[in-house]
Write a protein that holds these residues in place. Structure first.
Motif, PDB file in Angstrom:
ATOM      1  N   SER A  76      48.618  39.350  40.285  1.00 40.22           N
ATOM      2  CA  SER A  76      48.153  40.596  39.698  1.00 40.22           C
ATOM      3  C   SER A  76      48.285  41.744  40.695  1.00 40.22           C
ATOM      4  N   LEU A  77      48.914  42.821  40.272  1.00 38.47           N
ATOM      5  CA  LEU A  77      49.049  44.008  41.099  1.00 38.47           C
ATOM      6  C   LEU A  77      47.732  44.778  41.079  1.00 38.47           C
ATOM      7  N   SER A  78      47.304  45.192  42.253  1.00 33.95           N
ATOM      8  CA  SER A  78      46.085  45.961  42.388  1.00 33.95           C
ATOM      9  C   SER A  78      46.374  47.155  43.288  1.00 33.95           C
ATOM     10  N   TYR A  79      45.954  48.345  42.866  1.00 32.68           N
ATOM     11  CA  TYR A  79      46.094  49.496  43.752  1.00 32.68           C
ATOM     12  C   TYR A  79      45.053  50.558  43.446  1.00 32.68           C
ATOM     13  N   MET A  80      44.867  51.430  44.444  1.00 32.30           N
ATOM     14  CA  MET A  80      44.002  52.586  44.307  1.00 32.30           C
ATOM     15  C   MET A  80      44.645  53.718  45.101  1.00 32.30           C
ATOM     16  N   LEU A  81      44.865  54.830  44.430  1.00 25.50           N
ATOM     17  CA  LEU A  81      45.474  56.012  45.037  1.00 25.50           C
ATOM     18  C   LEU A  81      44.509  57.175  44.891  1.00 25.50           C
ATOM     19  N   ASN A  82      44.182  57.806  46.005  1.00 26.21           N
ATOM     20  CA  ASN A  82      43.397  59.034  45.958  1.00 26.21           C
ATOM     21  C   ASN A  82      43.882  59.956  47.074  1.00 26.21           C
ATOM     22  N   ASN A  83      43.173  61.048  47.332  1.00 29.33           N
ATOM     23  CA  ASN A  83      43.660  62.003  48.323  1.00 29.33           C
ATOM     24  C   ASN A  83      43.471  61.513  49.760  1.00 29.33           C
ATOM     25  N   LYS A  84      42.747  60.417  49.962  1.00 28.76           N
ATOM     26  CA  LYS A  84      42.499  59.906  51.310  1.00 28.76           C
ATOM     27  C   LYS A  84      43.329  58.676  51.662  1.00 28.76           C
ATOM     28  N   GLU A  85      43.678  57.858  50.656  1.00 31.18           N
ATOM     29  CA  GLU A  85      44.357  56.601  50.953  1.00 31.18           C
ATOM     30  C   GLU A  85      45.092  56.052  49.738  1.00 31.18           C
ATOM     31  N   ILE A  87      45.974  52.117  48.616  1.00 29.62           N
ATOM     32  CA  ILE A  87      45.797  50.702  48.916  1.00 29.62           C
ATOM     33  C   ILE A  87      46.494  49.890  47.837  1.00 29.62           C
ATOM     34  N   ILE A  88      47.390  48.994  48.255  1.00 27.54           N
ATOM     35  CA  ILE A  88      48.101  48.113  47.324  1.00 27.54           C
ATOM     36  C   ILE A  88      47.766  46.675  47.700  1.00 27.54           C
ATOM     37  N   ASN A  89      47.231  45.933  46.748  1.00 28.27           N
ATOM     38  CA  ASN A  89      46.846  44.531  46.962  1.00 28.27           C
ATOM     39  C   ASN A  89      46.044  44.358  48.250  1.00 28.27           C
ATOM     40  N   GLY A  90      45.113  45.266  48.486  1.00 24.75           N
ATOM     41  CA  GLY A  90      44.225  45.180  49.633  1.00 24.75           C
ATOM     42  C   GLY A  90      44.792  45.701  50.945  1.00 24.75           C
ATOM     43  N   VAL A  91      46.031  46.191  50.947  1.00 24.40           N
ATOM     44  CA  VAL A  91      46.668  46.676  52.175  1.00 24.40           C
ATOM     45  C   VAL A  91      46.818  48.195  52.115  1.00 24.40           C
ATOM     46  N   GLN A  92      46.241  48.870  53.103  1.00 26.02           N
ATOM     47  CA  GLN A  92      46.374  50.322  53.162  1.00 26.02           C
ATOM     48  C   GLN A  92      47.802  50.669  53.553  1.00 26.02           C
ATOM     49  N   GLN A  93      48.394  51.588  52.796  1.00 27.98           N
ATOM     50  CA  GLN A  93      49.783  51.968  53.016  1.00 27.98           C
ATOM     51  C   GLN A  93      49.890  53.049  54.098  1.00 27.98           C
ATOM     52  N   LYS A  94      51.075  53.157  54.663  1.00 22.91           N
ATOM     53  CA  LYS A  94      51.333  54.166  55.689  1.00 22.91           C
ATOM     54  C   LYS A  94      51.162  55.555  55.091  1.00 22.91           C
ATOM     55  N   SER A  95      50.884  56.521  55.960  1.00 23.62           N
ATOM     56  CA  SER A  95      50.595  57.882  55.487  1.00 23.62           C
ATOM     57  C   SER A  95      51.771  58.506  54.740  1.00 23.62           C
ATOM     58  N   GLU A  96      53.015  58.216  55.158  1.00 25.81           N
ATOM     59  CA  GLU A  96      54.156  58.818  54.455  1.00 25.81           C
ATOM     60  C   GLU A  96      54.288  58.276  53.027  1.00 25.81           C
ATOM     61  N   ILE A  97      53.977  57.011  52.842  1.00 27.03           N
ATOM     62  CA  ILE A  97      53.997  56.429  51.481  1.00 27.03           C
ATOM     63  C   ILE A  97      52.869  57.036  50.664  1.00 27.03           C
ATOM     64  N   HIS A  98      51.695  57.113  51.258  1.00 25.53           N
ATOM     65  CA  HIS A  98      50.538  57.691  50.574  1.00 25.53           C
ATOM     66  C   HIS A  98      50.834  59.119  50.122  1.00 25.53           C
ATOM     67  N   LEU A  99      51.360  59.936  51.019  1.00 28.36           N
ATOM     68  CA  LEU A  99      51.642  61.337  50.672  1.00 28.36           C
ATOM     69  C   LEU A  99      52.698  61.458  49.586  1.00 28.36           C
ATOM     70  N   ARG A 100      53.720  60.612  49.648  1.00 27.72           N
ATOM     71  CA  ARG A 100      54.776  60.659  48.632  1.00 27.72           C
ATOM     72  C   ARG A 100      54.203  60.349  47.248  1.00 27.72           C
ATOM     73  N   TYR A 101      53.392  59.306  47.134  1.00 25.29           N
ATOM     74  CA  TYR A 101      52.800  58.944  45.843  1.00 25.29           C
ATOM     75  C   TYR A 101      51.778  59.987  45.400  1.00 25.29           C
TER      76      TYR A 101
END
Length: 121
Positions: A76-85, A87-101
């Motif tokens: 099961s895919l799990s994610y949370m995207l907001n202005n601070k972070e 997180i995909i499947n419990g792993v915080q993504q790098k800032s460049e990925i976060h900003l792009r999304y």
């Protein structure tokens, strides 16, 4: 007498070890967690994107698979995207990925949390 004292000392050590192990094996108390899929946050009513929540979540999911940030079919895919972070499947993504999304999917809705199967307390 020395034998009796030694037996008592060994017995106490075994008893203390047993109690310590029993305490360590107790399960952590359950924290009330809920799995959430959708958008939360401020200014939701003012946004036209809110009417297309399912489509937005599907687009983000497809992009995650396309970029191989998660493996399709691996659970099961799990994610949370907001202005601070992001997180995909419990792993915080790098800032460049976060900003792009964030720039692509949140636009100026910076007080949103966009979630799919995300466990929240």
């Amino acid at each position: 007498m020395k034998t009796t004292k030694a037996l008592i000392a060994v017995s106490l050590m075994i008893l203390i070890s047993g109690v310590s192990l029993a305490q360590n094996n107790q399960k952590e108390p359950k924290v009330n967690q809920r799995t959430f899929t959708g958008i939360t946050g401020q200014a939701i009513k003012e946004s036209s994107e809110v009417n297309n929540v399912e489509k937005l979540i599907e687009e983000i999911s497809n992009e995650i698979y396309k970029e191989k940030l998660a493996v399709a079919g691996a659970g099961s895919l799990s994610y949370m995207l907001n202005n601070k972070e992001f997180i995909i499947n419990g792993v915080q993504q790098k800032s460049e990925i976060h900003l792009r999304y964030m720039n692509k999917y949140m636009k100026n809705n910076t007080k949103w949390n966009i979630c799919k199967n995300y466990k929240m307390k």
